[in-house]
Scaffold this motif. Structure first.
Motif, PDB file in Angstrom:
ATOM      1  N   ALA A 149       0.813  -1.220   0.000  1.00 44.52           N
ATOM      2  CA  ALA A 149       0.000   0.000   0.000  1.00 44.52           C
ATOM      3  C   ALA A 149       0.846   1.270   0.000  1.00 44.52           C
ATOM      4  CB  ALA A 149      -0.937   0.001   1.215  1.00 44.52           C
ATOM      5  N   MET A 150       2.151   1.127   0.141  1.00 45.15           N
ATOM      6  CA  MET A 150       3.027   2.305   0.171  1.00 45.15           C
ATOM      7  C   MET A 150       3.147   2.926  -1.208  1.00 45.15           C
ATOM      8  SD  MET A 150       6.278   1.416   2.549  1.00 45.15           S
ATOM      9  CE  MET A 150       6.105   1.061   4.277  1.00 45.15           C
ATOM     10  N   ASP A 151       3.009   4.229  -1.250  1.00 44.22           N
ATOM     11  CA  ASP A 151       3.256   4.967  -2.483  1.00 44.22           C
ATOM     12  C   ASP A 151       4.684   5.498  -2.379  1.00 44.22           C
ATOM     13  OD1 ASP A 151       3.319   6.541  -4.707  1.00 44.22           O
ATOM     14  OD2 ASP A 151       1.513   7.689  -4.229  1.00 44.22           O
ATOM     15  N   LEU A 152       5.618   4.704  -2.844  1.00 46.40           N
ATOM     16  CA  LEU A 152       7.034   5.048  -2.704  1.00 46.40           C
ATOM     17  C   LEU A 152       7.367   6.378  -3.368  1.00 46.40           C
ATOM     18  CD1 LEU A 152       8.765   1.577  -3.236  1.00 46.40           C
ATOM     19  CD2 LEU A 152       8.137   2.686  -1.094  1.00 46.40           C
ATOM     20  N   GLU A 153       6.662   6.719  -4.439  1.00 41.74           N
ATOM     21  CA  GLU A 153       6.924   7.980  -5.141  1.00 41.74           C
ATOM     22  C   GLU A 153       6.619   9.196  -4.265  1.00 41.74           C
ATOM     23  OE1 GLU A 153       8.507   8.063  -8.056  1.00 41.74           O
ATOM     24  OE2 GLU A 153       8.543   5.887  -7.851  1.00 41.74           O
ATOM     25  N   GLU A 154       5.737   9.041  -3.281  1.00 38.52           N
ATOM     26  CA  GLU A 154       5.379  10.153  -2.395  1.00 38.52           C
ATOM     27  C   GLU A 154       6.334  10.273  -1.207  1.00 38.52           C
ATOM     28  OE1 GLU A 154       2.989  12.565  -2.697  1.00 38.52           O
ATOM     29  OE2 GLU A 154       2.781  11.770  -4.729  1.00 38.52           O
ATOM     30  N   GLN A 155       7.211   9.299  -1.023  1.00 41.10           N
ATOM     31  CA  GLN A 155       8.158   9.329   0.084  1.00 41.10           C
ATOM     32  C   GLN A 155       9.386  10.136  -0.319  1.00 41.10           C
ATOM     33  OE1 GLN A 155       8.987   5.291   1.267  1.00 41.10           O
ATOM     34  NE2 GLN A 155       6.868   4.908   1.865  1.00 41.10           N
ATOM     35  N   ASP A 156      10.121  10.628   0.709  1.00 42.23           N
ATOM     36  CA  ASP A 156      11.340  11.351   0.355  1.00 42.23           C
ATOM     37  C   ASP A 156      12.347  10.366  -0.248  1.00 42.23           C
ATOM     38  OD1 ASP A 156      13.076  10.179   2.372  1.00 42.23           O
ATOM     39  OD2 ASP A 156      12.211  11.546   3.847  1.00 42.23           O
ATOM     40  N   ARG A 157      13.363  10.914  -0.867  1.00 42.66           N
ATOM     41  CA  ARG A 157      14.307  10.103  -1.656  1.00 42.66           C
ATOM     42  C   ARG A 157      14.933   8.981  -0.831  1.00 42.66           C
ATOM     43  NH1 ARG A 157      20.014  11.808  -3.390  1.00 42.66           N
ATOM     44  NH2 ARG A 157      20.581  10.138  -4.801  1.00 42.66           N
ATOM     45  N   SER A 158      15.341   9.298   0.402  1.00 41.64           N
ATOM     46  CA  SER A 158      15.995   8.307   1.256  1.00 41.64           C
ATOM     47  C   SER A 158      15.039   7.175   1.623  1.00 41.64           C
ATOM     48  CB  SER A 158      16.521   8.985   2.528  1.00 41.64           C
ATOM     49  OG  SER A 158      17.047   8.035   3.409  1.00 41.64           O
ATOM     50  N   ALA A 159      13.839   7.520   2.049  1.00 42.57           N
ATOM     51  CA  ALA A 159      12.851   6.494   2.426  1.00 42.57           C
ATOM     52  C   ALA A 159      12.466   5.644   1.226  1.00 42.57           C
ATOM     53  CB  ALA A 159      11.615   7.158   3.028  1.00 42.57           C
TER      54      ALA A 159
END
Length: 197
Positions: A149-159
């Motif tokens: 369910a994680m939207d990796l694109e919405e996370q900061d670069r490191s996360a």
């Protein structure tokens, strides 16, 4: 089942039928009371009622698990008590509750009744929790968080980078997020020296 009911209804077996019925009622009410007590022991108020837990509670109140932009709050039980969502989950929950009885033992002994004693025992306590979470594949974390369910694109670069690698490597939440709800303890010096030697 019908034959048993017929047997219990016969006049000569009425006393037996009353005993069976009374036993069923006692069992049912006992189960209701037991589940009510379990529910109460999962409350935040119950968890922090011991003086020792006030230290952990103050740290927790400074984290995103306590106060977040979305208003979602994870309580002590959400992270420390397995969900009884299956038979296996129920047994895991009962095991966790039995293991937690040691907290009452330490409370009576005064093992962590001062901040100094609490800090001295923090490394061992934290490792016990981390080991339990690893053994359950961070299941308590995953009851709220889900890689799918994680939207990796919405996370900061490191996360985004770290979560992407963790997903591919099959890593667990607790492998990276040990200090997420409480201050991460420092490893005692004697353990560091043993690892180096």
């Amino acid at each position: 089942m019908k034959k048993i009911w017929e047997l219990l209804k016969s006049p000569s077996n009425k006393p037996l039928g009353l005993v069976v019925f009374a036993g069923m009622m006692v069992g049912m009410f006992g189960w209701i009371i037991f589940n009510g007590a379990l529910g109460m022991s999962n409350s935040m108020e119950f968890c922090v009622s011991c003086h020792e837990m006030s230290y952990a509670y103050e740290e927790y109140k400074e984290t995103v698990h306590y106060k977040s932009p979305s208003g979602v709050r994870a309580t002590c039980a959400d992270c420390h008590v397995p969900k009884a969502d299956s038979v296996g989950g129920w047994f895991a929950k009962m095991k966790a509750k039995m293991m937690a009885s040691k907290d009452t033992y330490h409370y009576i002994l005064g093992t962590y009744d001062t901040k100094e004693k609490y800090e001295a025992g923090r490394w061992a306590m934290a490792n016990a929790v981390w080991d339990k979470m690893r053994a359950r594949n961070s299941k308590e974390c995953l009851s709220c968080h889900d890689f799918d369910a994680m939207d990796l694109e919405e996370q900061d670069r490191s996360a985004r980078k770290k979560h992407g690698k963790a997903i591919k490597a099959g890593e667990q939440c607790i492998d990276c997020h040990t200090g997420i709800a409480h201050e991460e303890p420092e490893e005692p010096e004697e353990e560091e020296e043993e690892e180096e030697g």
